[in-house]
Design a protein around this motif. Sequence first.
Motif, short mmCIF file in Angstrom:
data_model
loop_
_atom_site.label_atom_id
_atom_site.label_comp_id
_atom_site.label_asym_id
_atom_site.label_seq_id
_atom_site.Cartn_x
_atom_site.Cartn_y
_atom_site.Cartn_z
N HIS A 81 0.82 -1.21 0.00
CA HIS A 81 0.00 0.00 0.00
C HIS A 81 0.86 1.27 0.00
N SER A 82 1.98 1.26 0.71
CA SER A 82 2.87 2.43 0.69
C SER A 82 3.35 2.72 -0.73
N ARG A 83 3.74 1.68 -1.43
CA ARG A 83 4.19 1.82 -2.82
C ARG A 83 3.06 2.34 -3.70
N ASP A 84 1.86 1.81 -3.50
CA ASP A 84 0.71 2.21 -4.31
C ASP A 84 0.31 3.67 -4.03
N MET A 85 0.36 4.09 -2.77
CA MET A 85 0.03 5.49 -2.47
C MET A 85 1.01 6.42 -3.16
N SER A 86 2.29 6.04 -3.18
CA SER A 86 3.29 6.86 -3.86
C SER A 86 2.99 6.97 -5.35
N LEU A 87 2.63 5.86 -5.96
CA LEU A 87 2.29 5.87 -7.39
C LEU A 87 1.07 6.73 -7.68
N GLN A 88 0.09 6.69 -6.76
CA GLN A 88 -1.13 7.50 -6.91
C GLN A 88 -0.90 8.95 -6.49
N ASN A 89 0.16 9.17 -5.75
CA ASN A 89 0.50 10.48 -5.18
C ASN A 89 -0.64 11.03 -4.33
N ARG A 90 -1.21 10.16 -3.52
CA ARG A 90 -2.22 10.61 -2.56
C ARG A 90 -2.34 9.59 -1.43
N PRO A 91 -2.48 10.11 -0.20
CA PRO A 91 -2.65 9.21 0.94
C PRO A 91 -4.13 8.88 1.14
N TRP A 92 -4.47 7.66 0.83
CA TRP A 92 -5.83 7.21 1.11
C TRP A 92 -5.81 5.70 1.24
N HIS A 93 -6.89 5.15 1.73
CA HIS A 93 -6.91 3.74 2.09
C HIS A 93 -7.24 2.79 0.94
N PHE A 94 -7.47 3.32 -0.25
CA PHE A 94 -7.82 2.46 -1.37
C PHE A 94 -6.68 2.38 -2.38
N GLY A 95 -6.45 1.18 -2.88
CA GLY A 95 -5.40 0.97 -3.86
C GLY A 95 -5.81 1.47 -5.23
N SER A 96 -4.84 1.59 -6.12
CA SER A 96 -5.12 2.06 -7.47
C SER A 96 -6.04 1.10 -8.22
N ASP A 97 -6.11 -0.15 -7.75
CA ASP A 97 -7.02 -1.13 -8.35
C ASP A 97 -8.35 -1.20 -7.62
N GLY A 98 -8.59 -0.26 -6.69
CA GLY A 98 -9.83 -0.23 -5.93
C GLY A 98 -9.79 -1.10 -4.68
N SER A 99 -8.65 -1.72 -4.41
CA SER A 99 -8.55 -2.61 -3.25
C SER A 99 -8.66 -1.85 -1.94
N SER A 100 -9.22 -2.53 -0.96
CA SER A 100 -9.36 -2.00 0.39
C SER A 100 -8.26 -2.62 1.26
N PRO A 101 -8.09 -2.12 2.49
CA PRO A 101 -7.15 -2.77 3.39
C PRO A 101 -7.46 -4.26 3.58
N LEU A 102 -8.74 -4.61 3.66
CA LEU A 102 -9.14 -6.01 3.81
C LEU A 102 -8.68 -6.84 2.61
N ASP A 103 -8.86 -6.29 1.40
CA ASP A 103 -8.41 -7.00 0.20
C ASP A 103 -6.91 -7.25 0.25
N ARG A 104 -6.15 -6.24 0.68
CA ARG A 104 -4.68 -6.37 0.69
C ARG A 104 -4.20 -7.41 1.69
N VAL A 105 -4.80 -7.46 2.87
CA VAL A 105 -4.34 -8.47 3.84
C VAL A 105 -4.73 -9.88 3.40
N ARG A 106 -5.85 -10.01 2.73
CA ARG A 106 -6.25 -11.33 2.21
C ARG A 106 -5.30 -11.78 1.09
N ARG A 107 -4.91 -10.83 0.23
CA ARG A 107 -4.01 -11.17 -0.89
C ARG A 107 -2.66 -11.71 -0.42
N VAL A 108 -2.20 -11.27 0.74
CA VAL A 108 -0.91 -11.75 1.25
C VAL A 108 -1.06 -12.99 2.12
N GLY A 109 -2.29 -13.51 2.22
CA GLY A 109 -2.53 -14.75 2.94
C GLY A 109 -2.72 -14.61 4.44
N TYR A 110 -3.04 -13.40 4.89
CA TYR A 110 -3.29 -13.22 6.32
C TYR A 110 -4.61 -13.86 6.67
#
Length: 181
Positions: A81-110
């Motif tokens: 998410h840190s990398r994605d916020m930099s690419l988007q140049n904005r601090p917010w909780h959604f990824g450039s692909d529309g992902s939420s924090p929940l989506d991101r933790v599931r993607r890494v197998g948490y």
Amino acid sequence: MARLLALLLPALLILSACAGTMAGPRIGPDGKPMPSIYRIRPGETSKLQYRMLDSVNSLRQASGAQPLTLDSRLTAAAATHSRDMSLQNRPWHFGSDGSSPLDRVRRVGYDGQLMGENISETFETELETLAAWMEDEHTRTVILDPQATEMGFAWLQEDNGKIWWTLVTGRSASAGAGPTS
């Protein structure tokens, strides 16, 4: 007299050059000190992560909450998410692909429960960022949540010194479901 002046002039020039390097912080147009750039050097990752973990756990202990452990999967989600916020140049909780924090933790197998996510775009250190998070009720709640058992922490620093910080908390699957809201 000319000889004395010839000796004093170089000494005066040296002293004036030294005075220029001893100046205080640079002042911006608003009259406030300009931020200095905090550079994170390669190889400092675990040092910074454990300094943040220790600081968070000190705050949690003071509030009566149990300490967190550092989880590599939550840290991977935070780094993404840190990398994605930099690419988007904005601090917010959604990824450039529309992902939420929940989506991101599931993607890494948490396999635990996501408890919260704090983000920041700043030139400040990790501890200054933690202090800012503690001043805000919402981000302070994420840090002090008594149900949280694990933490992930990562960042991306741009060439200009700007740092995109992400802290993710979760409750491990082995900790039980706990109360639901």
